[in-house]
Design a protein around this motif. Structure first.
Motif, mmCIF file in Angstrom:
data_model
loop_
_atom_site.group_PDB
_atom_site.id
_atom_site.type_symbol
_atom_site.label_atom_id
_atom_site.label_comp_id
_atom_site.label_asym_id
_atom_site.label_seq_id
_atom_site.Cartn_x
_atom_site.Cartn_y
_atom_site.Cartn_z
ATOM 1 N N LEU A 52 1.230 -0.990 0.238
ATOM 2 C CA LEU A 52 -0.092 0.328 0.012
ATOM 3 C C LEU A 52 0.468 1.091 -0.062
ATOM 4 C CD1 LEU A 52 -3.242 1.607 0.478
ATOM 5 C CD2 LEU A 52 -2.555 1.320 2.681
ATOM 6 N N LEU A 53 0.703 2.236 -1.158
ATOM 7 C CA LEU A 53 1.739 3.245 -0.999
ATOM 8 C C LEU A 53 0.233 4.667 -0.870
ATOM 9 C CD1 LEU A 53 2.765 1.302 -3.210
ATOM 10 C CD2 LEU A 53 3.503 2.824 -3.566
ATOM 11 N N GLY A 54 0.542 5.406 0.379
ATOM 12 C CA GLY A 54 -0.174 6.614 0.584
ATOM 13 C C GLY A 54 -0.492 6.755 1.926
ATOM 14 N N PHE A 55 -1.091 7.220 3.024
ATOM 15 C CA PHE A 55 -1.079 7.099 3.974
ATOM 16 C C PHE A 55 -2.257 6.698 4.811
ATOM 17 C CE2 PHE A 55 -0.008 10.624 1.440
ATOM 18 C CZ PHE A 55 1.621 11.312 2.368
ATOM 19 N N GLY A 56 -2.098 5.914 5.888
ATOM 20 C CA GLY A 56 -2.908 5.450 6.929
ATOM 21 C C GLY A 56 -3.200 4.038 5.486
ATOM 22 N N LYS A 57 -4.690 4.135 5.683
ATOM 23 C CA LYS A 57 -5.617 3.204 4.570
ATOM 24 C C LYS A 57 -6.265 4.022 3.265
ATOM 25 C CE LYS A 57 -7.043 0.593 8.541
ATOM 26 N NZ LYS A 57 -8.213 -0.779 8.934
ATOM 27 N N LEU A 58 -5.810 5.017 2.931
ATOM 28 C CA LEU A 58 -5.585 5.923 2.221
ATOM 29 C C LEU A 58 -4.739 5.680 0.814
ATOM 30 C CD1 LEU A 58 -7.335 8.810 3.268
ATOM 31 C CD2 LEU A 58 -8.734 6.494 2.324
ATOM 32 N N GLY A 59 -4.478 4.940 -0.422
ATOM 33 C CA GLY A 59 -3.320 4.693 -1.366
ATOM 34 C C GLY A 59 -4.061 3.953 -2.191
ATOM 35 N N VAL A 60 -2.571 3.815 -3.310
ATOM 36 C CA VAL A 60 -3.022 2.812 -4.119
ATOM 37 C C VAL A 60 -2.077 1.612 -3.218
ATOM 38 C CG1 VAL A 60 -3.230 3.954 -6.412
ATOM 39 C CG2 VAL A 60 -1.004 3.329 -5.553
ATOM 40 N N THR A 61 -2.730 -0.144 -4.016
ATOM 41 C CA THR A 61 -2.240 -1.340 -3.572
ATOM 42 C C THR A 61 -1.507 -1.651 -4.775
ATOM 43 O OG1 THR A 61 -4.415 -1.539 -1.824
ATOM 44 C CG2 THR A 61 -2.862 -2.840 -2.985
ATOM 45 N N GLU A 62 -0.186 -2.118 -5.265
ATOM 46 C CA GLU A 62 0.110 -2.675 -5.638
ATOM 47 C C GLU A 62 0.772 -3.978 -6.158
ATOM 48 O OE1 GLU A 62 3.689 1.246 -6.998
ATOM 49 O OE2 GLU A 62 4.388 -0.928 -6.706
ATOM 50 N N GLU A 63 1.002 -5.142 -6.699
ATOM 51 C CA GLU A 63 1.142 -5.950 -6.195
ATOM 52 C C GLU A 63 1.870 -6.903 -7.242
ATOM 53 O OE1 GLU A 63 -0.976 -10.240 -7.840
ATOM 54 O OE2 GLU A 63 -1.988 -8.333 -5.937
ATOM 55 N N ILE A 64 3.287 -7.303 -6.762
ATOM 56 C CA ILE A 64 4.301 -7.821 -7.518
ATOM 57 C C ILE A 64 3.865 -8.558 -8.527
ATOM 58 C CG2 ILE A 64 6.315 -8.759 -7.340
ATOM 59 C CD1 ILE A 64 7.141 -6.395 -6.052
ATOM 60 N N THR A 65 4.115 -8.517 -9.707
ATOM 61 C CA THR A 65 3.392 -10.035 -10.463
ATOM 62 C C THR A 65 4.262 -10.925 -11.449
ATOM 63 O OG1 THR A 65 3.533 -8.121 -12.823
ATOM 64 C CG2 THR A 65 1.420 -8.865 -11.684
ATOM 65 N N ALA A 66 5.618 -9.930 -10.946
ATOM 66 C CA ALA A 66 6.549 -11.102 -11.422
ATOM 67 C C ALA A 66 8.054 -10.309 -10.882
ATOM 68 C CB ALA A 66 6.979 -10.899 -13.223
ATOM 69 N N LEU A 67 9.161 -11.724 -10.852
ATOM 70 C CA LEU A 67 10.470 -11.457 -10.109
ATOM 71 C C LEU A 67 10.867 -12.447 -10.597
ATOM 72 C CD1 LEU A 67 9.901 -10.887 -6.666
ATOM 73 C CD2 LEU A 67 10.605 -9.083 -8.008
ATOM 74 N N VAL A 68 12.566 -11.754 -12.092
ATOM 75 C CA VAL A 68 13.103 -12.401 -11.944
ATOM 76 C C VAL A 68 15.147 -11.597 -10.809
ATOM 77 C CG1 VAL A 68 14.849 -12.876 -13.751
ATOM 78 C CG2 VAL A 68 12.275 -12.274 -14.370
ATOM 79 N N PRO A 69 15.149 -13.136 -10.533
ATOM 80 C CA PRO A 69 15.854 -11.873 -9.215
ATOM 81 C C PRO A 69 17.688 -10.894 -9.876
ATOM 82 C CG PRO A 69 15.488 -13.850 -8.137
ATOM 83 C CD PRO A 69 14.776 -13.455 -9.782
ATOM 84 N N GLY A 70 17.668 -9.941 -9.181
ATOM 85 C CA GLY A 70 18.366 -9.525 -9.648
ATOM 86 C C GLY A 70 18.321 -8.652 -11.323
#
Length: 139
Positions: A52-70
């Motif tokens: 959650l990026l924002g303040f308190g409970k207000l903001g946007v939620t990002e979800e990691i969909t792919a990770l290639v380490p490094g």
């Protein structure tokens, strides 16, 4: 779909820069907003983690969909923004000088009728704030 790409170089090893981008909450003290892990991702891959990026409970939620380490991180916004679709991609590579080149791209399809140049400007500003937070964390 409006798109913004920012390229920059950090004077730090790739593993450290990668960690600061992928473990989003690590940069929270250096940003004008709070970043909080609200759902852990897959223990083996980290995919599915939500921040959650924002303040308190207000903001946007990002979800990691792919990770290639490094090498690469991909995410999407799943809640809290007036967008039909928003995807972020961050690519990491070593520089000859021992630093890390980062290419950060955001693509967004707004739900509201916004001119593309306005949205692209906003995406670039957001990207630069996140990059600035990582720079401060590296000091």
């Amino acid at each position: 779909m409006p798109r913004s790409t920012v390229e920059t170089v950090f004077d730090a090893p790739r593993d450290i820069v990668y960690r600061l981008f992928t473990e989003r909450e690590a940069v929270s003290p250096y940003l004008p907003i709070q970043v909080k892990l609200i759902k852990a991702g897959d223990p083996a891959t980290g995919v599915g983690a939500q921040h959650l990026l924002g303040f308190g409970k207000l903001g946007v939620t990002e979800e990691i969909t792919a990770l290639v380490p490094g090498e690469r991180m991909e995410y999407k916004i799943v809640k809290g923004a007036p967008v039909k679709r928003h995807i972020g991609t961050v690519d990491f590579a070593d520089t000859a000088e021992g630093g890390t080149r980062v290419v950060y791209t955001m693509e967004s399809e707004p739900s509201l009728p916004l001119p593309a140049p306005v949205l692209e400007f906003g995406l670039r500003q957001l990207t630069n704030q996140l990059i600035g937070g990582v720079r401060k964390a590296l000091r």
